[in-house]
Design an enzyme around this catalytic site. Structure first.
Site, PDB file in Angstrom:
ATOM      1  N   GLY A 129     -20.589  60.140 -22.945  1.00  0.00           N
ATOM      2  CA  GLY A 129     -20.824  58.843 -22.004  1.00  0.00           C
ATOM      3  C   GLY A 129     -20.819  59.184 -20.592  1.00  0.00           C
ATOM      4  O   GLY A 129     -21.061  58.528 -19.685  1.00  0.00           O
ATOM      5  N   ASN A 160     -27.378  60.263 -19.476  1.00  0.00           N
ATOM      6  CA  ASN A 160     -26.797  59.163 -18.876  1.00  0.00           C
ATOM      7  C   ASN A 160     -27.006  58.649 -17.618  1.00  0.00           C
ATOM      8  O   ASN A 160     -26.480  57.464 -17.132  1.00  0.00           O
ATOM      9  CB  ASN A 160     -25.145  59.206 -19.414  1.00  0.00           C
ATOM     10  CG  ASN A 160     -24.920  59.074 -20.727  1.00  0.00           C
ATOM     11  OD1 ASN A 160     -25.495  58.419 -21.648  1.00  0.00           O
ATOM     12  ND2 ASN A 160     -23.968  60.276 -20.985  1.00  0.00           N
ATOM     13  N   SER A 205     -22.131  63.809 -23.896  1.00  0.00           N
ATOM     14  CA  SER A 205     -21.782  64.062 -25.340  1.00  0.00           C
ATOM     15  C   SER A 205     -22.677  65.013 -26.289  1.00  0.00           C
ATOM     16  O   SER A 205     -22.415  65.485 -27.484  1.00  0.00           O
ATOM     17  CB  SER A 205     -21.937  62.668 -26.114  1.00  0.00           C
ATOM     18  OG  SER A 205     -23.368  62.131 -25.801  1.00  0.00           O
ATOM     19  N   ASP A 234     -28.431  58.716 -34.617  1.00  0.00           N
ATOM     20  CA  ASP A 234     -29.255  57.935 -33.746  1.00  0.00           C
ATOM     21  C   ASP A 234     -30.369  58.956 -33.126  1.00  0.00           C
ATOM     22  O   ASP A 234     -30.348  60.079 -33.619  1.00  0.00           O
ATOM     23  CB  ASP A 234     -28.466  57.232 -32.341  1.00  0.00           C
ATOM     24  CG  ASP A 234     -27.663  58.001 -31.562  1.00  0.00           C
ATOM     25  OD1 ASP A 234     -28.071  59.354 -31.614  1.00  0.00           O
ATOM     26  OD2 ASP A 234     -26.421  57.684 -31.244  1.00  0.00           O
ATOM     27  N   HIS A 251     -27.900  62.009 -30.580  1.00  0.00           N
ATOM     28  CA  HIS A 251     -27.016  62.880 -31.070  1.00  0.00           C
ATOM     29  C   HIS A 251     -27.278  63.785 -32.083  1.00  0.00           C
ATOM     30  O   HIS A 251     -27.666  62.918 -33.194  1.00  0.00           O
ATOM     31  CB  HIS A 251     -25.595  62.024 -31.042  1.00  0.00           C
ATOM     32  CG  HIS A 251     -25.165  61.334 -29.912  1.00  0.00           C
ATOM     33  ND1 HIS A 251     -25.504  60.126 -29.818  1.00  0.00           N
ATOM     34  CD2 HIS A 251     -24.330  61.585 -28.828  1.00  0.00           C
ATOM     35  CE1 HIS A 251     -24.983  59.421 -28.511  1.00  0.00           C
ATOM     36  NE2 HIS A 251     -24.521  60.500 -28.074  1.00  0.00           N
TER      37      HIS A 251
END
Length: 504
Positions: free
Chosen positions: A314, A346, A278, A465, A468
């Protein structure tokens, strides 16, 4: 037997004579000019093309041959004193054509140690006697018109047909119109053609009118580059050739060679595939989670390459393969494409539960059998192993892989931006080295820039956050990625990167 041999010899002679006659009767169009006619090697170096590279697509080359002898940097004078005209002149035969376009470089310095290509303005008989500082030879310099006239007369002396062109316009505008050169080189080219009774094509006027209709805003970045107001892109060169073809149709001698319905082929664009998570992906309409791959096309030459963002939110290096996302990209790859690979955010997740996206740490060959929630068994490999698979398989398709370490989170341990230089950065670098791919430690490069900006300013890059970025942060990271690619001295992708000039 002798009669049979004689007849066979006679038949072979007739065939040879007919073949030779047909070959000799096919006329040739010889093109002489500067870089606006043929830029560089004529292969679109830097995205720049001359109209001579495309005019052949408008003509029936089964009936007429084309030789483009134009050379960048030359003027009507230097093209001749450098000996470039001589091989053309020697080849000319009756019925050939010579397309002549000069002027862009004739306004240069008459005598210096670098180019010495300038001519005296006008079409008169004025001269200037010099000791050429470049060639170290004594030379009598003439007017622009004098040199054009010499080319015309030389062509006629061999029975060839000269066609004089006014120089294409530059991408300079005033009051919504392209500036013409009809009071200088365009005018002088026309005057020489009239005096010598040679055909004349006012390419400057024709192309200027076409550009006027398109409009300055649309011309920029399509027919010309912002960084270069003289040399055309492929589409600009085709536009010039289109104007020329239209004028050739009006010429009784040349109209028979112009195709009624030409099929124009522009240079095939290369593709840049982005694969990652992402922090690179287009995450829908979420303005608070914008991957840098969204802004990246701003920094590449999209007239020559397409950016295809196949990153997916993700995903880890493991799930990108497991879900078939890499297979989809791999099947699209063509020789000369590029693949930018960036994972890591991730991969630290659980290996055998929850989202089943964690990969094994490091670059080793160890594996772990996992029973997924969907009752499918999966053999999980190391992070480095997945990265190496992408590199290797991209190369097998003739594509050029570039590995990047992950972007920086908005975390500041010990007052400095987060680094992963002992984990995913290192493992990405090792994978790239193992497979002979370029590596950019984007994590470290961005972290240094963040530190210079300060925590407060960087925090504005992360409206959602700590992972991102919003649009501003995505653009910052995209520019940093582009600059980093530009610094890869041996990577072909650097030639397609366009870094805007900083505004003063």
């Amino acid at each position: 037997m002798k009669i049979i041999r004689l007849m066979a010899l006679l038949y072979a002679t007739v065939l040879f004579f007919n073949f030779t006659q047909k070959t000799e009767t096919k006329p040739t169009i010889f093109i002489v000019g500067d870089s606006t006619v043929k830029n560089g090697s004529g292969k679109g170096d830097g995205g720049l093309w001359g109209w001579g590279d495309f005019i052949g697509q408008f003509l029936d080359t089964t009936k007429v041959a084309i030789q483009n002898h134009a050379l960048g940097g030359t003027s009507s004078r230097s093209f001749q004193y450098k000996g470039l005209w001589e091989p053309v002149f020697k080849q000319l035969k009756k019925g050939d054509y010579v397309f002549i376009q000069f002027g862009h470089n004739d306004n240069g310095t008459i005598n210096d140690t670098t180019r010495a290509r300038g001519t005296i303005k006008g079409i008169g008989n004025e001269t200037e006697e010099i000791d050429n500082l470049l060639t170290h030879k004594h030379e009598i310099v003439h007017t622009y018109g004098w040199y054009i006239r010499k080319l015309v007369q030389d062509a006629k002396s061999k029975g060839a047909i000269p066609v004089v062109f006014s120089p294409i316009p530059r991408n300079d505008w005033k009051d919504g119109k392209v500036l013409r050169n009809n009071e200088s080189y365009g005018l002088w080219a026309k005057q020489i053609a009239e005096q010598e009774k040679a055909a004349f094509i006012d390419l400057n006027a024709g192309m200027s009118s076409a550009l006027d209709k398109i409009g300055q805003e649309k011309v920029m970045g399509t027919y010309f580059y912002e960084r270069d107001h003289t040399h055309t892109s492929a589409k600009g060169a085709v536009l010039s050739a289109t104007v020329i073809a239209g004028e050739l149709k009006k010429n009784n001698s040349l109209s028979k060679y112009v195709l009624a319905d030409p099929k124009i082929k522009l240079p095939k664009k290369k593709k840049i595939f982005l694969i990652g998570d992402s922090t690179m992906a287009n995450n829908g309409n979420n303005e608070n989670a914008v991957g840098w791959g969204v802004a990246f096309p701003k920094y590449v030459d999209t007239m020559r390459v397409d950016v295809i963002n196949k990153a997916r939110g993700g995903r880890s290096s493991r799930t990108y393969e497991f879900e078939g996302l890499w297979k989809e990209v791999r099947e699209q790859l063509q020789p000369g494409n590029f693949v930018i690979i960036q994972f890591g955010h991730n991969d630290a997740g659980a290996v055998d539960k929850d989202k089943f996206r964690g990969s094994l740490k490091g670059n080793g060959t160890e594996t772990q059998i996992v029973n997924r929630a969907d009752s499918i068994k999966e053999t999980v490999r190391s992070f480095g192993s997945y990265i190496e698979t992408y590199i290797k398989e991209a190369k097998e398709k003739g594509a050029i892989p570039i590995v990047m370490s992950q972007t920086v989170r908005n975390e500041w341990p010990n007052g400095k931006p987060e680094l992963r230089d002992e984990s995913y950065n290192l493992w990405s670098k090792t994978a790239a080295e193992n497979q002979g791919a370029d590596f950019i430690d984007l994590n470290v490069i961005i972290a240094k820039k963040y530190e210079e900006l300060g925590k407060e300013k960087v925090s504005a890059f992360f409206p959602k956050d700590h992972t991102h970025t919003g649009p501003e942060g995505a653009d910052f990271n995209a520019l940093t990625a582009a600059e980093s690619i530009k610094n890869l001295k041996k990577c072909a992708l650097r030639d397609y990167i366009e870094i805007p000039k900083k505004k003063e």
